[in-house]
Design an enzyme around this catalytic site. Sequence first.
Site, short mmCIF file in Angstrom:
data_model
loop_
_atom_site.label_atom_id
_atom_site.label_comp_id
_atom_site.label_asym_id
_atom_site.label_seq_id
_atom_site.Cartn_x
_atom_site.Cartn_y
_atom_site.Cartn_z
CG ASN A 100 28.59 41.75 33.68
OD1 ASN A 100 28.93 42.43 34.63
ND2 ASN A 100 29.37 41.58 32.61
CE LYS A 108 25.33 66.49 30.22
NZ LYS A 108 25.05 67.82 30.72
CB SER A 146 26.15 51.59 38.40
OG SER A 146 27.08 52.54 38.90
CE1 TYR A 204 27.40 52.55 33.29
CE2 TYR A 204 27.71 53.79 35.33
CZ TYR A 204 27.76 52.60 34.64
OH TYR A 204 28.17 51.45 35.27
CE LYS A 208 24.93 50.21 34.46
NZ LYS A 208 24.93 48.79 34.13
CB THR A 240 36.58 46.79 34.54
OG1 THR A 240 35.62 47.83 34.60
CG2 THR A 240 36.37 45.79 35.66
N1 LIG Z 1 33.68 48.62 36.76
C1 LIG Z 1 32.93 49.40 37.53
O1 LIG Z 1 33.46 50.26 38.29
C2 LIG Z 1 31.44 49.27 37.54
C3 LIG Z 1 30.72 49.93 38.56
C4 LIG Z 1 29.35 49.81 38.59
C5 LIG Z 1 28.70 49.03 37.65
N2 LIG Z 1 29.41 48.40 36.68
C6 LIG Z 1 28.67 47.59 35.70
O2 LIG Z 1 29.23 46.30 35.64
C7 LIG Z 1 28.97 45.72 34.36
C8 LIG Z 1 30.26 45.14 33.80
O3 LIG Z 1 31.15 46.20 33.55
P1 LIG Z 1 32.74 46.03 33.56
O4 LIG Z 1 33.24 46.90 34.63
O5 LIG Z 1 33.11 44.60 33.55
O6 LIG Z 1 33.08 46.73 32.15
P2 LIG Z 1 33.94 46.19 30.91
O7 LIG Z 1 35.23 45.65 31.36
O8 LIG Z 1 33.92 47.32 29.95
O9 LIG Z 1 33.07 44.98 30.35
C9 LIG Z 1 31.82 45.20 29.78
C10 LIG Z 1 31.37 43.92 29.12
O10 LIG Z 1 30.06 44.13 28.57
C11 LIG Z 1 30.11 43.74 27.20
N3 LIG Z 1 29.10 44.45 26.43
C12 LIG Z 1 28.91 45.78 26.28
N4 LIG Z 1 27.85 46.00 25.49
C13 LIG Z 1 27.37 44.79 25.14
C14 LIG Z 1 26.28 44.36 24.34
N5 LIG Z 1 25.48 45.22 23.71
N6 LIG Z 1 26.07 43.03 24.22
C15 LIG Z 1 26.86 42.14 24.84
N7 LIG Z 1 27.91 42.48 25.59
C16 LIG Z 1 28.16 43.80 25.72
C17 LIG Z 1 31.53 44.04 26.74
O11 LIG Z 1 31.82 43.32 25.53
P3 LIG Z 1 32.95 43.81 24.48
O12 LIG Z 1 34.26 43.29 24.99
O13 LIG Z 1 32.50 43.18 23.23
O14 LIG Z 1 32.91 45.32 24.46
C18 LIG Z 1 32.29 43.51 27.95
O15 LIG Z 1 32.37 42.10 27.91
C19 LIG Z 1 28.37 46.84 33.51
O16 LIG Z 1 26.97 46.70 33.48
C20 LIG Z 1 28.75 48.10 34.28
O17 LIG Z 1 27.87 49.17 34.04
C21 LIG Z 1 30.77 48.50 36.60
#
Ligand SMILES: NC(=O)c1ccc[n+]([C@@H]2O[C@H](COP(=O)([O-])OP(=O)(O)OC[C@H]3O[C@@H](n4cnc5c(N)ncnc54)[C@H](OP(=O)(O)O)[C@@H]3O)[C@@H](O)[C@H]2O)c1
Length: 300
Positions: A100, A108, A146, A204, A208, A240
Site C-alpha cells: 500500500n 517534474k 491507481s 506518479y 503506477k 487522504t
Molecule cells: N488517496 C487516493 O486518492 C489514492 C488513489 C489511488 C491510489 N492511491 C494509493 O493508495 C496508497 C495509499 O495512499 P494514501 O491515500 O493512504 O496516502 P497517504 O495518506 O499519504 O499514506 C501513504 C502511506 O504510505 C507511507 N509511505 C510512503 N512512502 C513510504 C515508504 N518508502 N516506506 C514505507 N511507507 C511509506 C506513508 O508513511 P509516512 O506517514 O511515513 O509518510 C503513509 O503511511 C498509495 O499507494 C497511493 O498511491 C491513493
Amino acid sequence: MLTSEQRQQQQRVILVTGANKGLGFEVVKKLITEPSSFKNDLILLGSRDLKRGQGAIKLLGSPSNVHLLQLDTSSRNSIAQATNEIKQKYGGQLDVLINNAGILTHEKTVDAARNVFATNYYGIRTLNEHLSPLIKENGRIVNVASEVGAWALYEMSSDLQKKYQSSTLTKEQLDTLVEDFISAIGSNRLEKLGYNSKLPYLIYGTSKAALIALTRVEAREWSGAQNVLVLSVTPGLCKTDIIDHAPGARSAELGADSILFPVNAPTNELENGQFYEDGQQKPQSCACTKNLEHLSKKQE
Ligand SMILES: NC(=O)c1ccc[n+]([C@@H]2O[C@H](COP(=O)([O-])OP(=O)(O)OC[C@H]3O[C@@H](n4cnc5c(N)ncnc54)[C@H](OP(=O)(O)O)[C@@H]3O)[C@@H](O)[C@H]2O)c1
C-alpha cells in the site's frame, strides 16, 4: 514473539505497508473490526517511522493481534531487516502482502521521479522478491496502484503501450522502460519516447502504470504450484493526505473496501495479474473521465 498456540489459532498473517495513516490504516482497521470469518488474523502494520507506527496502533486501541513492523519500502536495508523480523518473530510465513505504501510528486524533475519510483515501483519489486518465497499456498500479493496509472498508459503512444502490455514482458525490460522514462525527463525527450509530457501527474501515473505491468509479470512468474495470486487494485480517489483531502474525493473507508476485495474474494472471482476497483476488473489502460483541475493546482 508468537507462542505456538497463537500460531495455530490465527488464520492469516497479513502485512500492510505504509499503514500508519490513510488507506493502509483504514485497511488494518477494517481487518480487525469488521465481522468476518477471519477474526484471528495477525496483522503486521508496516510503518517507516516507529513513532508514527506506534501512534497508529494506539489509535486502534492496541489490539493484541496487530504488531508494528518497521519498514521503509524504498530502502533495500529496511526490506532485508523486515524480512528477517518476519522470519524470526512471526513464523516466516505470510498469507497476504498488501503493498500500500506510495507517494506522489507535484514536481517534474529527475530527482522527484527517482524518489517516486523508489517507493511506487522499485520498492514493491524488491519487497515482493524478498517476501514472495514466504507467501503460503493460496496466498495473495495485492499491489495498490491507481486509476492514474491506467490513464497514463492510455496517453502513451501505441508502440509504448504495446511494450508495457506485452504478454512476454520481463522485469528487466520493465526496468529499462522505467529508466528510459526517468532519464527522458532530464533530457526533454518524453514526447519522443511516446509519453504525453502534458499529462497531469505524469510521474506518479507512470509509476503506477509500471506497477500494474509489474503485477502481470509477477503473476506469470509466481502462479503455479503454490497457487499464489498477484493482483493490482485502485482504491479510487479518496480523501487522504496524498491528495490533500481533495474535495469531491470519496472516503478512505470506501477506498479500503476496494483494496480489501482482492484480499478477501474467493479465488474463482479473481483473475491472476489483473487490475481491480470496487470488486470489478478494470482495463489496464483507459481514458481519464474525471476533472483533475482541483487536484492539479499544485502542478508546475
Ligand atoms: N488517496 C487516493 O486518492 C489514492 C488513489 C489511488 C491510489 N492511491 C494509493 O493508495 C496508497 C495509499 O495512499 P494514501 O491515500 O493512504 O496516502 P497517504 O495518506 O499519504 O499514506 C501513504 C502511506 O504510505 C507511507 N509511505 C510512503 N512512502 C513510504 C515508504 N518508502 N516506506 C514505507 N511507507 C511509506 C506513508 O508513511 P509516512 O506517514 O511515513 O509518510 C503513509 O503511511 C498509495 O499507494 C497511493 O498511491 C491513493
